[in-house]
Design a protein around this motif. Structure first.
Motif, PDB file in Angstrom:
ATOM      1  N   LEU A 168       0.728  -1.137   0.064  1.00 44.59           N
ATOM      2  CA  LEU A 168       0.035  -0.113   0.056  1.00 44.59           C
ATOM      3  C   LEU A 168       0.830   1.349  -0.093  1.00 44.59           C
ATOM      4  CD1 LEU A 168      -2.493  -1.291   2.401  1.00 44.59           C
ATOM      5  CD2 LEU A 168      -3.121  -0.952   0.040  1.00 44.59           C
ATOM      6  N   GLN A 169       2.092   1.120  -0.130  1.00 41.75           N
ATOM      7  CA  GLN A 169       3.001   2.333   0.018  1.00 41.75           C
ATOM      8  C   GLN A 169       3.487   2.794  -1.523  1.00 41.75           C
ATOM      9  OE1 GLN A 169       3.993   5.028   1.369  1.00 41.75           O
ATOM     10  NE2 GLN A 169       5.267   4.033   3.111  1.00 41.75           N
ATOM     11  N   TYR A 170       4.080   4.025  -1.686  1.00 44.83           N
ATOM     12  CA  TYR A 170       4.683   4.328  -2.844  1.00 44.83           C
ATOM     13  C   TYR A 170       5.697   3.218  -3.170  1.00 44.83           C
ATOM     14  CZ  TYR A 170       2.752   9.219  -2.795  1.00 44.83           C
ATOM     15  OH  TYR A 170       1.847  10.161  -2.548  1.00 44.83           O
ATOM     16  N   SER A 171       5.919   3.264  -4.509  1.00 41.59           N
ATOM     17  CA  SER A 171       6.966   2.219  -5.065  1.00 41.59           C
ATOM     18  C   SER A 171       7.555   2.876  -6.122  1.00 41.59           C
ATOM     19  CB  SER A 171       6.115   0.876  -5.350  1.00 41.59           C
ATOM     20  OG  SER A 171       7.048   0.171  -5.820  1.00 41.59           O
ATOM     21  N   THR A 172       8.351   1.909  -6.794  1.00 43.68           N
ATOM     22  CA  THR A 172       9.200   2.240  -8.005  1.00 43.68           C
ATOM     23  C   THR A 172       8.462   2.675  -9.252  1.00 43.68           C
ATOM     24  OG1 THR A 172       9.934   0.137  -8.560  1.00 43.68           O
ATOM     25  CG2 THR A 172      11.201   1.381  -7.106  1.00 43.68           C
ATOM     26  N   HIS A 189       3.647   5.707 -10.369  1.00 48.42           N
ATOM     27  CA  HIS A 189       3.822   4.309 -10.687  1.00 48.42           C
ATOM     28  C   HIS A 189       2.540   3.689 -10.660  1.00 48.42           C
ATOM     29  CE1 HIS A 189       3.162   3.278  -6.426  1.00 48.42           C
ATOM     30  NE2 HIS A 189       3.555   4.382  -6.073  1.00 48.42           N
ATOM     31  N   THR A 217       0.868  -0.470  -6.657  1.00 48.86           N
ATOM     32  CA  THR A 217       1.717  -1.512  -6.014  1.00 48.86           C
ATOM     33  C   THR A 217       0.764  -2.680  -5.481  1.00 48.86           C
ATOM     34  OG1 THR A 217       2.675   0.618  -4.838  1.00 48.86           O
ATOM     35  CG2 THR A 217       3.597  -1.758  -4.421  1.00 48.86           C
ATOM     36  N   ARG A 252      14.003  10.614  -6.302  1.00 47.97           N
ATOM     37  CA  ARG A 252      13.794   9.223  -6.584  1.00 47.97           C
ATOM     38  C   ARG A 252      14.992   8.195  -6.324  1.00 47.97           C
ATOM     39  NH1 ARG A 252       8.333   8.291  -6.958  1.00 47.97           N
ATOM     40  NH2 ARG A 252       8.598   5.996  -7.507  1.00 47.97           N
ATOM     41  N   LYS A 257      16.232   5.522  -3.427  1.00 48.39           N
ATOM     42  CA  LYS A 257      16.617   4.080  -3.620  1.00 48.39           C
ATOM     43  C   LYS A 257      17.849   3.864  -2.715  1.00 48.39           C
ATOM     44  CE  LYS A 257      15.165   3.538  -8.507  1.00 48.39           C
ATOM     45  NZ  LYS A 257      15.590   3.454  -9.719  1.00 48.39           N
ATOM     46  N   LEU A 309       7.124   9.668   2.335  1.00 57.64           N
ATOM     47  CA  LEU A 309       6.173   8.485   2.572  1.00 57.64           C
ATOM     48  C   LEU A 309       5.077   8.638   3.682  1.00 57.64           C
ATOM     49  CD1 LEU A 309       8.917   5.623   2.102  1.00 57.64           C
ATOM     50  CD2 LEU A 309       7.172   6.748   0.462  1.00 57.64           C
ATOM     51  N   PRO A 330       3.638   3.697   7.188  1.00 55.33           N
ATOM     52  CA  PRO A 330       2.863   2.291   6.753  1.00 55.33           C
ATOM     53  C   PRO A 330       2.246   1.690   8.031  1.00 55.33           C
ATOM     54  CG  PRO A 330       5.197   2.175   6.733  1.00 55.33           C
ATOM     55  CD  PRO A 330       5.014   3.661   6.808  1.00 55.33           C
ATOM     56  N   PHE A 375      -1.613   2.426   7.792  1.00 50.10           N
ATOM     57  CA  PHE A 375      -2.562   2.303   6.651  1.00 50.10           C
ATOM     58  C   PHE A 375      -3.796   1.110   7.566  1.00 50.10           C
ATOM     59  CE2 PHE A 375       1.398   2.071   3.636  1.00 50.10           C
ATOM     60  CZ  PHE A 375       1.366   3.427   3.525  1.00 50.10           C
ATOM     61  N   ALA A 426      -3.855   5.139   1.607  1.00 51.03           N
ATOM     62  CA  ALA A 426      -2.761   4.822   1.011  1.00 51.03           C
ATOM     63  C   ALA A 426      -2.256   4.924  -0.210  1.00 51.03           C
ATOM     64  CB  ALA A 426      -2.752   3.241   1.354  1.00 51.03           C
ATOM     65  N   PRO A 427      -0.785   5.374  -0.441  1.00 51.65           N
ATOM     66  CA  PRO A 427      -0.601   5.855  -1.702  1.00 51.65           C
ATOM     67  C   PRO A 427      -0.489   4.649  -2.637  1.00 51.65           C
ATOM     68  CG  PRO A 427       1.308   5.868  -0.103  1.00 51.65           C
ATOM     69  CD  PRO A 427       0.120   5.461   0.571  1.00 51.65           C
ATOM     70  N   GLY A 428      -0.321   3.359  -2.273  1.00 46.91           N
ATOM     71  CA  GLY A 428      -0.285   2.373  -3.144  1.00 46.91           C
ATOM     72  C   GLY A 428      -1.386   2.024  -3.914  1.00 46.91           C
ATOM     73  N   LEU A 429      -2.388   2.329  -3.394  1.00 42.70           N
ATOM     74  CA  LEU A 429      -3.854   2.458  -4.317  1.00 42.70           C
ATOM     75  C   LEU A 429      -3.711   3.198  -5.685  1.00 42.70           C
ATOM     76  CD1 LEU A 429      -6.308   3.106  -1.552  1.00 42.70           C
ATOM     77  CD2 LEU A 429      -5.710   0.897  -2.421  1.00 42.70           C
ATOM     78  N   ARG A 430      -2.853   4.240  -5.685  1.00 49.09           N
ATOM     79  CA  ARG A 430      -2.991   5.343  -6.770  1.00 49.09           C
ATOM     80  C   ARG A 430      -4.500   5.678  -6.982  1.00 49.09           C
ATOM     81  NH1 ARG A 430       0.234   7.243  -5.803  1.00 49.09           N
ATOM     82  NH2 ARG A 430       0.572   8.343  -7.794  1.00 49.09           N
TER      83      ARG A 430
END
Lengths: 400, 400
Positions: free
Chosen positions: A69-73, A273, A276, B24, B28, B42, B45, B48, B245-249
């Protein structure tokens, strides 16, 4: 008010020629349940692996939620890219995860390729007809579209050769080589080899859009253009929309290093991106179930639907109508008498509770109005036969 | 080989000035677990709502899978747009579902707004500093960026007025009015009113990017610029990345009818539509749990982290360093002595297992090198204090 007037005049030039897609507008009308629709490009929802996907999303959020659920590449989830690379290798494409960019649906690949490659006025070769959302994307980047004929063996590559000779500023060739949308035709092996050779000879990129490649019902798989490419000029685009489910919006693009890096930059600025969560859940689904079994099931069911449509057309349609005989995919393409306008046929067909997509929007220029695209993946055989019978009656009124 | 050479020279001009985001690249390096990173943007997490989201995705796929996994409309899932409209109304924004376009993350809103509004060379006003991915997006559309100063009350609107007078071809003003990224500052009410007035006076659009608006820890909520807008010139952009959560976009854009229709066309060509599944699962989560309670929890925890960072800075940083005092969001912004280069500080800090983002990439032009962005949302209070203490030691070596 002056502010509104200023506002009105202030859109970017790239928006000038574009309208809301007529096809998507038609789809809105034809989504009523009593309509037998051959219009949409929809996979059969009863074949979505819902139980398996529900488990996959649940598992991934519970077990890997802080990462999923986090930001990713921008490049995408590496294990999924490894998985895709392995599958592509079985098709002869020499790719590793480093060549694979995960996309928010393969439509995004058209947008990113256009963004990275095209200046306003740059020329792009497409077939007549071709995928209409590709036309829209290239137009948004103010490309000049050059069309070449296509026949039962796909794009006419000798016409491509003539156009390349005539226009030294052609930048890109776009095509759906397998089971084309809308035509349903497949580029022959000989033409694949010739087209890749031409791209190398003229230093032109090819964008090979392959959403349907896994869905072959008859005949032998042909090598992707990308597998024949020695020069890195072929970009290969595909998706999970047709083999798992389109609502995931998950596709990928295969490219060599130099252009790959540009595509990553463009994607970063476009949407950072791709989800995720969707990537990890799809990877979990793919690695805990047999993809090949699922695809074999799709092939069996869609193949039957394709056959039923072809048989129904032969039985009911006027003899003067011609249509393609797809070996896979989701569509076929019918050509009516030159004087017929399929927009008028559609208006009457909707009264009979039948829908299809008129062919004109699939022509980048010199639109022709006597074609129709018929989808066979989203109706069961009985409905296909009934629908074609009703459609034939409407067509008969216009056909001598 | 000639083909490779042709290939090399054939990217679109828009790609010329762009490089992979340095930030970015830094992220990394600094993702090693032993590093105390203030670098990323970020969310935490551990906050979440994983259990709730796992249930939401499971439920939606099981109960509505045939719709949730199918193609859908470009505009987005209507019940979710209704829900967002209602929430926006409580902030004074007069919006209905018809004004709300669902996005594959709010970054996509920058891309679409630029695509719809900007011709190459068009001028865009941004603050110095401003959100670096906005700079990248505007540069990809070959905009000319005009910067104005910002201070503790946000963008200097009198400088905006001067620039608007000097450049009649300014097309857009971009800003993060609440808890800016990177500066952490908030535009005062007086300046909000003045900026909306200026936009109307000059017929210029405002893109109000509001990812952090819900995350206020101190002080009174201020009205969004969009709520003060009578002319339809303000585009309002927000996201679930910081509140769920950001991973949802998953983000959205609010616009008036005329520009909304153009944005829909642009989105159709960009990615067809945003994941149907993510939209439906998010809607299910929002309507079966108390969003306000979840956000209150985020505010309490992030607010404490913000306070701890401010206290630690006051205790450990050299007196000659200045920093902003955010009332919300995820970042603050520190100004070091003019001769200091934070890129050099970063190199030393990483050896001490501390990371941050040097300020230069946040300047669209005339980059300044004596700033740093510090994120406080992604570290617990003890780590924040320890990290600031270590960073202070590195800075002290460069500061007199």
């Amino acid at each position: 008010m002056t502010t509104t007037a200023t506002h009105l005049s202030s859109f970017a030039h790239r928006m000038d020629p574009l309208e809301v897609s007529t096809v998507r507008e038609i789809l809105k009308v034809t989504e009523m349940p009593e309509v037998i629709s051959f219009a949409g490009g929809l996979p059969a929802p009863e074949l979505f692996p819902t139980t398996e996907l529900a488990q996959a999303f649940y598992h991934v959020i519970r077990e890997e939620g802080r990462l999923a659920l986090q930001y990713s590449t921008t490049e995408g989830y590496t294990p999924l890219r490894d998985y895709i690379a392995l599958r592509l290798q079985t098709k002869g494409i020499r790719a590793s995860a480093n060549n694979i960019l995960m996309l928010s649906g393969s439509q995004q690949g058209l947008d990113l390729a256009a963004k990275v490659l095209l200046n306003p006025g740059d020329k792009v070769i497409v077939a007549r007809p071709t995928y209409l959302a590709a036309i829209q994307t290239f137009m948004l980047f103010e490309a000049q579209l050059i069309t070449v004929a296509s026949d039962d063996e796909g794009m006419d590559v000798e016409e491509v050769a003539l156009k390349l000779r005539a226009h030294p500023d052609i930048k890109l060739i776009y095509l759906v080589a397998n089971f084309d949308n809308p035509s349903g035709t497949t580029l022959s092996l000989e033409r694949r080899e010739r087209l890749v050779h031409l791209a190398q000879q003229y230093g032109v990129c090819i964008l090979e859009d392959d959403p349907y490649g896994e869905l072959r019902y008859r005949g032998e798989h042909l090598p992707p253009l990308k597998s024949l490419d020695e020069s890195g000029l072929v970009l290969y685009l595909s998706t999970f929309s047709k083999t798992i489910a389109p609502g995931l919006r998950l596709g990928w693009l295969v490219a060599e290093k130099e252009i790959y890096q540009k595509l990553v930059i463009a994607k970063q600025a476009s949407d950072l991106h791709t989800s995720t969560l969707t990537q990890r859940a799809t990877y979990y689904y793919l690695t805990t179930h047999s993809t090949d079994e699922h695809i074999a099931r799709l092939r069996a069911i869609y193949g039957e639907r394709c056959s039923v449509m072809l048989e129904s057309l032969a039985r009911y349609f006027p003899a003067t109508v011609r249509w393609t005989k797809p070996e896979g995919g989701m569509f076929l393409w019918a050509e009516l008498a030159p004087q017929v306008r399929t927009e008028e046929i559609l208006a009457e067909a909707i009264k009979e509770k039948i829908a299809f997509v008129p062919g004109a929007p699939f022509f980048a220029n010199d639109k022709r109005h006597n074609f129709m695209r018929l989808n066979f993946s989203n109706q069961v055989p009985l409905q296909i036969e009934e629908g074609i019978k009703r459609l034939a009656r409407v067509i008969a009124r216009h056909h001598s």
